[in-house]
Design an enzyme around this catalytic site. Structure first.
Site, PDB file in Angstrom:
ATOM      1  N   LYS A 111       0.957  -1.098   0.151  1.00 39.46           N
ATOM      2  CA  LYS A 111      -0.094  -0.099  -0.123  1.00 39.46           C
ATOM      3  C   LYS A 111       1.009   1.233  -0.158  1.00 39.46           C
ATOM      4  O   LYS A 111       2.138   1.289   0.616  1.00 39.46           O
ATOM      5  CB  LYS A 111      -0.878  -0.080   1.162  1.00 39.46           C
ATOM      6  CG  LYS A 111      -2.018   0.878   1.157  1.00 39.46           C
ATOM      7  CD  LYS A 111      -3.055   0.127   0.420  1.00 39.46           C
ATOM      8  CE  LYS A 111      -4.486   1.148   0.335  1.00 39.46           C
ATOM      9  NZ  LYS A 111      -5.691   0.057   0.010  1.00 39.46           N
TER      10      LYS A 111
HETATM   11  N1  GLU Z   1      -7.507   0.337  -3.202  1.00 36.65           N
HETATM   12  C1  GLU Z   1      -8.386  -1.072  -3.339  1.00 36.65           C
HETATM   13  C2  GLU Z   1      -8.352  -1.890  -2.223  1.00 36.65           C
HETATM   14  O1  GLU Z   1      -8.224  -1.384  -1.101  1.00 36.65           O
HETATM   15  C3  GLU Z   1      -7.796  -1.575  -4.650  1.00 36.65           C
HETATM   16  C4  GLU Z   1      -6.133  -2.216  -4.497  1.00 36.65           C
HETATM   17  C5  GLU Z   1      -5.664  -2.660  -6.086  1.00 36.65           C
HETATM   18  O2  GLU Z   1      -6.456  -2.832  -7.004  1.00 36.65           O
HETATM   19  O3  GLU Z   1      -4.610  -3.196  -6.054  1.00 36.65           O
HETATM   20  O4  GLU Z   1      -8.401  -3.168  -2.359  1.00 36.65           O
END
Ligand code: GLU
Length: 422
Positions: free
Chosen positions: A112
């Site tokens: 993240k």
């Molecule tokens: N931000 C989204 C989540 O928390 C998607 C992450 C992604 O597609 O890599 O799952």
């Protein structure tokens, strides 16, 4: 041993995550030997992002990219732009990505990113500079085969396009697979924008069926009316549910007879929030948690369902569109009160699932129809949910712990098979 650099305040996202891991340990058998792996991120990068603002001054922003676990594949997870972002929060979000990707069996680890910024205070040009410099700084560790960012809170396809372009310029070749959630013109996937909301709906539908709750006529409330909350609301309303309350950063509106979805979307398009919407009563933000519902969807930020709110919530099901919306105490109280909690790591996994489809399409340079995407998404979500539900029944444990059993078993099996290096 605790990590020296994190603030583990109770109810903080990282403390919440650690307590979720502790609850799963008794169900991991001999794999529990490796569980410390889950309690620390593999790698965390803190970067300084200086940009020249439109007024000629230079401003510095703090950015992060955390790779929590890479045992099952490259890191995967979004990037959020928010004034409250901290390293500790990004660590928790990266860890939930590890669990989420494993829960739906995508061949990814968890990662993240985030920048501590109020994006609304920046012009478009400044936002582009911030995005490009952040991408360049985390370019040390991201890449189509190592770590693939995507949208999250306050980031969108345009920001992904700038990230893709910046990374591509730095490596000297167009690398579409370095980020997902891109515009369609740049190798994005049909269905990606609404995928998280669609997944929330599919998992909500599957849970409701097992609980004998009908979606047709169900009262639904949504906290957060961004991409996830509004797309999920659209699908629930399309199946006959009544949207009785919505809350976003601009306020809370309530109508026991159902809010008009098209009107709410038009209000957001015109004014950036639902606060001024005339088709319901404006109520206090805290009163949102007292509205009587069948399905409550937190789809904004972490730690909103506290111990105190969990005692008041009147619903049959909490369907977590957001990451980490329920604190450990909140979780226990909802469970004691017989309220079904459908955890984030399965409920909102539709986004990363279609991100996976996008990444696969980019590598094969062969693109699927929206129908194909939605059918495959539905199948992955239904199968993953079924497995988690069965584990929950088998051990008599809440769905969150069951999802962690499925996911952590997969992560730690990979960890064990790979072995310790050196
Ligand atoms: N931000 C989204 C989540 O928390 C998607 C992450 C992604 O597609 O890599 O799952």
């Amino acid at each position: 041993m605790n990590l020296s650099f994190v603030n583990q305040a109770p109810d903080s996202p990282w403390a919440t995550y650690l307590s979720q891991v502790d609850r799963v340990l008794p169900y991991l058998g001999s794999l529990a030997r490796w569980s410390e792996t889950l309690k620390r991120p593999k790698r965390a990068l803190i970067v300084d992002i200086p940009i020249e603002l439109d007024n000629g001054t230079v401003s510095h922003f703090e950015g992060y990219r955390v790779q929590h676990n890479l045992s099952r594949g490259p890191g995967k997870g979004g990037v959020r732009f928010h004034p409250d972002v901290t390293l500790e929060e990004v660590m928790a979000l990266s860890a939930w990505m590890t669990v989420k990707c494993a829960a739906v069996n995508l061949p990814y680890g968890g990662a993240k990113g985030g920048v501590r910024v109020e994006p609304k205070s920046l012009s478009l040009k400044e936002l582009e500079k911030l995005t490009r410099r952040y991408t360049s700084e985390i370019g040390l560790i991201i890449g189509p085969h190592s770590d693939i960012p995507a949208p999250d809170v306050n980031t969108n396809p345009q920001i992904m396009a700038w990230m893709m372009d910046t990374y591509s310029m730095n490596v000297g070749a167009t690398a579409t697979g370095v980020v997902t959630g891109k515009p369609i013109e740049l190798g994005g996937s049909l269905g990606r924008v609404k995928a998280t909301g669609r997944g929330v709906f599919v998992v909500g539908r599957e849970t409701a069926r097992r609980m004998n709750v009908s979606i047709d006529g169900a009262r639904v409330a949504v906290q957060g009316f961004g991409n996830v909350g509004s797309s999920a609301a659209e699908l629930f309303v399309g199946s006959g549910a009544k949207l009785v309350a919505v809350q976003d950063h601009s306020g809370t509106v309530h109508n026991p007879n159902g809010l008009d979805l098209a009107g709410l979307l038009a209000e957001v398009a015109a004014h950036g929030g639902i606060g001024g919407f005339k088709g319901g009563d404006v109520i206090g933000n805290e009163d949102f948690w007292d509205v009587e519902t069948d399905i409550l969807i937190p789809a904004a930020l972490e730690s909103v369902i506290t111990r105190e709110r969990a005692r008041r919530i009147k619903t049959k099901m909490v369907l977590e569109g957001a990451n980490g919306p329920t604190t450990p105490d909140g979780d226990l109280i909802l469970g004691e009160r017989g309220i079904m909690v459908v955890p984030d790591v399965i409920a909102n996994a539709g986004g990363v699932t279609v991100s996976y489809f996008e990444w696969v399409q980019d590598f094969s340079s062969f693109f699927w129809s929206e129908d194909e995407i939605n059918v495959r998404l539905d199948k992955i979500m239904v199968d993953a949910f079924k497995r988690i539900w069965e584990i929950g029944e088998q051990h008599g444990i809440p769905l969150r712990t069951a999802a962690f059993v499925v996911a952590c078993t997969r992560v730690l099996q990979a960890r064990e098979k790979r072995g310790l290096y050196p």
